[in-house]
Design an enzyme around this catalytic site. Structure first.
Site, PDB file in Angstrom:
ATOM      1  N   GLY A   1       0.836  -1.206   0.000  1.00 21.94           N
ATOM      2  CA  GLY A   1       0.000   0.000   0.000  1.00 21.94           C
ATOM      3  C   GLY A   1       0.872   1.258   0.000  1.00 21.94           C
ATOM      4  N   HIS A   2       1.923   1.249   0.855  1.00 23.02           N
ATOM      5  CA  HIS A   2       2.835   2.407   0.881  1.00 23.02           C
ATOM      6  C   HIS A   2       3.557   2.538  -0.469  1.00 23.02           C
ATOM      7  CE1 HIS A   2       2.860   1.495   5.350  1.00 23.02           C
ATOM      8  NE2 HIS A   2       2.511   2.756   5.319  1.00 23.02           N
TER       9      HIS A   2
ATOM     10  N   ASP B   1      -7.194   5.531   5.440  1.00 26.63           N
ATOM     11  CA  ASP B   1      -7.393   6.381   6.621  1.00 26.63           C
ATOM     12  C   ASP B   1      -8.203   7.595   6.170  1.00 26.63           C
ATOM     13  OD1 ASP B   1      -5.773   4.972   8.673  1.00 26.63           O
ATOM     14  OD2 ASP B   1      -4.194   5.304   7.217  1.00 26.63           O
TER      15      ASP B   1
HETATM   16  O1  PAF Z   1      -0.936   7.407   8.245  1.00 26.59           O
HETATM   17  C1  PAF Z   1       0.147   7.392   8.849  1.00 26.59           C
HETATM   18  O2  PAF Z   1       0.999   6.528   8.637  1.00 26.59           O
HETATM   19  C2  PAF Z   1       0.416   8.472   9.900  1.00 26.59           C
HETATM   20  O3  PAF Z   1      -0.739   8.831  10.566  1.00 26.59           O
HETATM   21  C3  PAF Z   1       1.128   9.703   9.318  1.00 26.59           C
HETATM   22  C4  PAF Z   1       0.249  10.420   8.306  1.00 26.59           C
HETATM   23  C5  PAF Z   1       2.440   9.302   8.679  1.00 26.59           C
HETATM   24  C6  PAF Z   1       1.427  10.711  10.439  1.00 26.59           C
HETATM   25  O4  PAF Z   1       2.251  10.159  11.417  1.00 26.59           O
END
Ligand code: PAF
Length: 277
Positions: free
Chosen positions: A35-36, A149
């Site tokens: 996903g990342h 999210d």
């Molecule tokens: O979604 C995330 O991984 C975290 O909430 C983020 C946006 C990196 C902030 O720490």
């Protein structure tokens, strides 16, 4: 791929960018998964230089056990980013990010009272503080966030708009495993049986999607709650996609988000899908 740890070094890199070059940022807390990498791919397609930040932000964990247990795998993360074609990785130290306990705090009105905001008091303040810091330090042209999210995405969109921050927030679609489980760093903590039970989240979303428009929303929510009797459901909500406000029947001319959060034993998972009428 360049790895930067200090803010001074980061500033040096930032001022070395040529004027026309667009910098894309993917903020993460590490424990990276496909996903990342899809966020990174979006950034690669839309900007000239891509930066991934890795920082497990203590301020956004309302449960200290959750923070302690958050998966960490920095070597593997770096390997994945190198393969994914990332240009710069920024791994700041907590002492440099938080030189003092922040005196400022954020409130996001209605978003604090529902779903993640209600169940994780202080969470969005912690997210907003760290995201503001990252955006101010890095000054990316675009920043990429996952729709998994969804409420966090809305908070960040409001943050950037309310403070006129010169950055474009790019929402990216949720990636799923072949059996439907939404990709999440927390999935790494699931054992085989928990992994199986975790499918209930995406299954409940699909079931609710089928029922939308056929029976009242309240009945759908009750049916889903019954399905979770053996697991701890925190919420299952049918909301309007943009405002995240409760979406009243009938389901017409609207894009709604079906959002769920549940504990599989002590592991808290969230998921959502967007449905158009
Ligand atoms: O979604 C995330 O991984 C975290 O909430 C983020 C946006 C990196 C902030 O720490």
């Amino acid at each position: 791929m360049q790895v930067i740890q200090g803010i001074k070094e980061l500033e040096k890199f930032r001022s070395s960018l040529v004027k026309q070059e667009q910098l894309g940022l993917v903020p993460t807390m590490g424990a990276l998964h496909a996903g990342h990498l899809s966020l990174l791919e979006n950034a690669r397609q839309q900007t000239d230089q891509t930066m991934v930040s890795i920082f497990v932000n203590p301020l956004q964990f309302n449960d200290s056990k959750d923070f302690d247990k958050y998966p960490k795998q920095i070597e593997k993360d770096l390997e994945l980013l190198e393969k994914g074609g990332c240009n710069i990785v920024f791994i700041p130290d907590a002492k440099e990010v938080y030189t003092q306990q922040p005196t400022l705090s954020f409130q996001f009105g209605y978003l604090e009272k529902i779903m993640e905001g209600y169940h994780r008091p202080g969470h969005f303040n912690g997210v907003a503080i760290v995201v503001s810091k990252l955006l101010n330090i890095i000054r990316p042209h675009k920043a990429f966030f996952g729709e998994k999210d969804l409420q966090q995405l809305r908070v960040i969109q409001y943050l950037v708009k309310d403070l006129s921050m010169p950055v474009e927030i790019v929402p990216c679609t949720t990636l799923r495993e072949t059996d439907g489980l939404a990709m999440s760093s927390r999935n790494m903590r699931l054992n085989v049986s928990q992994r199986q039970r975790a499918l209930l989240l995406s299954q409940s979303l699909r079931k609710a999607k089928e029922l939308l428009g056929k029976i009242p929303h309240q009945e759908i929510e009750l049916l889903i709650q019954k399905d979770f009797s053996a697991e701890t459901l925190e919420y299952f909500s049918i909301v309007e996609k943009q405002s995240l406000k409760k979406c009243s029947d009938p389901f017409q001319d609207k894009e709604v988000a079906l959002c769920v959060a549940a504990f599989i034993d002590e592991i808290r998972l969230i998921d959502n899908i967007i449905v158009s009428s």
